[in-house]
Design an enzyme around this catalytic site. Structure first.
Site, mmCIF file in Angstrom:
data_model
loop_
_atom_site.group_PDB
_atom_site.id
_atom_site.type_symbol
_atom_site.label_atom_id
_atom_site.label_comp_id
_atom_site.label_asym_id
_atom_site.label_seq_id
_atom_site.Cartn_x
_atom_site.Cartn_y
_atom_site.Cartn_z
ATOM 1 N N ASP A 61 0.829 -1.210 0.000
ATOM 2 C CA ASP A 61 0.000 0.000 0.000
ATOM 3 C C ASP A 61 0.862 1.259 0.000
ATOM 4 O OD1 ASP A 61 -2.460 1.286 -0.034
ATOM 5 O OD2 ASP A 61 -2.604 1.365 2.155
ATOM 6 N N HIS A 64 2.275 3.392 -9.037
ATOM 7 C CA HIS A 64 2.107 1.967 -9.336
ATOM 8 C C HIS A 64 3.286 1.456 -10.165
ATOM 9 C CE1 HIS A 64 -1.765 2.206 -7.547
ATOM 10 N NE2 HIS A 64 -2.334 2.876 -8.520
ATOM 11 N N LEU A 105 11.109 -20.243 -5.184
ATOM 12 C CA LEU A 105 10.059 -19.443 -4.532
ATOM 13 C C LEU A 105 8.777 -19.558 -5.349
ATOM 14 C CD1 LEU A 105 9.527 -17.103 -2.325
ATOM 15 C CD2 LEU A 105 9.757 -15.536 -4.258
HETATM 16 C C1 IPE Z 1 -5.325 -2.827 -0.195
HETATM 17 O O1 IPE Z 1 -5.052 -1.475 -0.338
HETATM 18 C C2 IPE Z 1 -5.331 -3.493 -1.533
HETATM 19 C C3 IPE Z 1 -4.034 -3.597 -2.191
HETATM 20 C C4 IPE Z 1 -2.883 -3.239 -1.689
HETATM 21 C C5 IPE Z 1 -4.066 -4.192 -3.495
HETATM 22 P P1 IPE Z 1 -6.227 -0.397 -0.453
HETATM 23 O O2 IPE Z 1 -5.567 0.933 -0.556
HETATM 24 O O3 IPE Z 1 -7.163 -0.768 -1.535
HETATM 25 O O4 IPE Z 1 -6.980 -0.568 0.953
HETATM 26 P P2 IPE Z 1 -7.826 0.455 1.800
HETATM 27 O O5 IPE Z 1 -8.884 1.024 0.894
HETATM 28 O O6 IPE Z 1 -6.894 1.504 2.288
HETATM 29 O O7 IPE Z 1 -8.376 -0.359 2.930
HETATM 30 C C1 IPE Z 2 -1.694 0.141 -3.332
HETATM 31 O O1 IPE Z 2 -1.436 1.507 -3.352
HETATM 32 C C2 IPE Z 2 -1.804 -0.446 -4.715
HETATM 33 C C3 IPE Z 2 -3.176 -0.847 -5.095
HETATM 34 C C4 IPE Z 2 -4.216 -0.860 -4.305
HETATM 35 C C5 IPE Z 2 -3.373 -1.264 -6.485
HETATM 36 P P1 IPE Z 2 -2.616 2.547 -3.363
HETATM 37 O O2 IPE Z 2 -3.005 2.827 -4.776
HETATM 38 O O3 IPE Z 2 -3.743 2.104 -2.490
HETATM 39 O O4 IPE Z 2 -1.914 3.815 -2.736
HETATM 40 P P2 IPE Z 2 -2.520 4.812 -1.666
HETATM 41 O O5 IPE Z 2 -2.945 3.980 -0.485
HETATM 42 O O6 IPE Z 2 -3.688 5.488 -2.320
HETATM 43 O O7 IPE Z 2 -1.409 5.727 -1.356
HETATM 44 MG MG MG Z 3 -4.174 2.339 -0.521
#
Ligand code: IPE
Ligand code: IPE
Ligand code: MG
Length: 225
Positions: A12, A29, A124
């Site tokens: 995240d 990303h 792995l």
């Molecule tokens: C969790 O992150 C999903 C992934 C890392 C793919 P999100 O950013 O979607 O989760 P929330 O919305 O903060 O709970």
């Molecule tokens: C996690 O990073 C990746 C995915 C959920 C695809 P985020 O896109 O949720 O990044 P933040 O949490 O908004 O910074």
């Molecule tokens: Mg996120």
């Protein structure tokens, strides 16, 4: 000392990483994908780690703007094409969990092909959680068992999940939030949890190594004394 066989990571913070730099979220990303390579290579060369499960796209992430979702799909497709040599060189078997039926036929084919080509790799297993939700996986597993007329119990349940990965030892979440966000609900029953404020694009193998050290020193009781 605890043995670390299965590491699961909620990757995240990509969006925030990019926004903080005045860039579009998608650039985060892109950078995050590079970190996946670094962490996968580290785990493939770690003497204990057998499974690395990475949360890449949740069943809830479809709620994001269309442009971001489309970018993530494209990124995944390109990634699988580009990374095949890394999988082969590092001895990584590619696996997925999640409901792939929602993806384009092209992406589904690419996923199937990558699994087939890396099937014999042994150092792995890298598992990407794609259109993955812990609840969704459990419901689909129950339906499968029901259709097969199997009475479920704790021992046979895993057979009906998307892949046979075993229990999670360490669950790491980057990006500072302290929640599970519907990841691996069944397999994380006794996982040790780690939350780091580091945004995923800034995460490194050194930081993972420090977290593994901390894991080694934790007392896992599994309900006993
Ligand atoms: C969790 O992150 C999903 C992934 C890392 C793919 P999100 O950013 O979607 O989760 P929330 O919305 O903060 O709970
Ligand atoms: C996690 O990073 C990746 C995915 C959920 C695809 P985020 O896109 O949720 O990044 P933040 O949490 O908004 O910074
Ligand atoms: Mg996120």
């Amino acid at each position: 000392m605890n043995r670390v066989s299965h590491i699961a990571i909620i990757m995240d913070g990509n969006g925030r990483w990019a926004t903080q730099r005045g860039m579009q979220r998608i650039r985060g990303h892109e950078r995050g994908a590079e970190v996946v390579r670094e962490i996968t290579t580290y785990c493939a060369n770690h003497p204990e780690v057998e499974v690395l499960t990475l949360y890449a796209f949740s069943t809830e992430n479809w709620k994001r703007p269309k442009m971001e979702v489309e970018f993530l799909m494209k990124l995944l497709e390109n990634w699988l094409r580009k990374e095949l040599p890394t999988y082969q060189r590092e001895g990584v078997r590619f696996e997925t969990i999640g409901d792939l039926s929602k993806f384009s036929p092209r992406l589904q084919e690419r996923i199937a092909e990558t699994k087939e080509l890396t099937r014999g790799n042994r150092k792995l297993t890298q598992v990407l959680a794609l259109n993955y939700g812990g609840r969704d996986e459990i419901i689909r597993a129950c339906r499968k068992a029901c259709r097969a007329g199997v009475e479920l119990n704790e021992a046979n349940f895993e057979e009906f999940l998307d892949a046979d990965l075993g229990d999670v030892d360490m669950m790491v979440r980057t990006g500072g939030e302290q929640r599970i966000s519907n990841f691996l609900l069944w397999r994380a029953a006794y996982a040790e949890l780690f939350f780091t404020p580091t945004l995923w694009p800034d995460f490194t193998a050194q930081e993972l190594e420090r977290l593994i050290e901390e894991f080694k020193g934790r007392e896992r009781r599994f309900g006993a004394l």
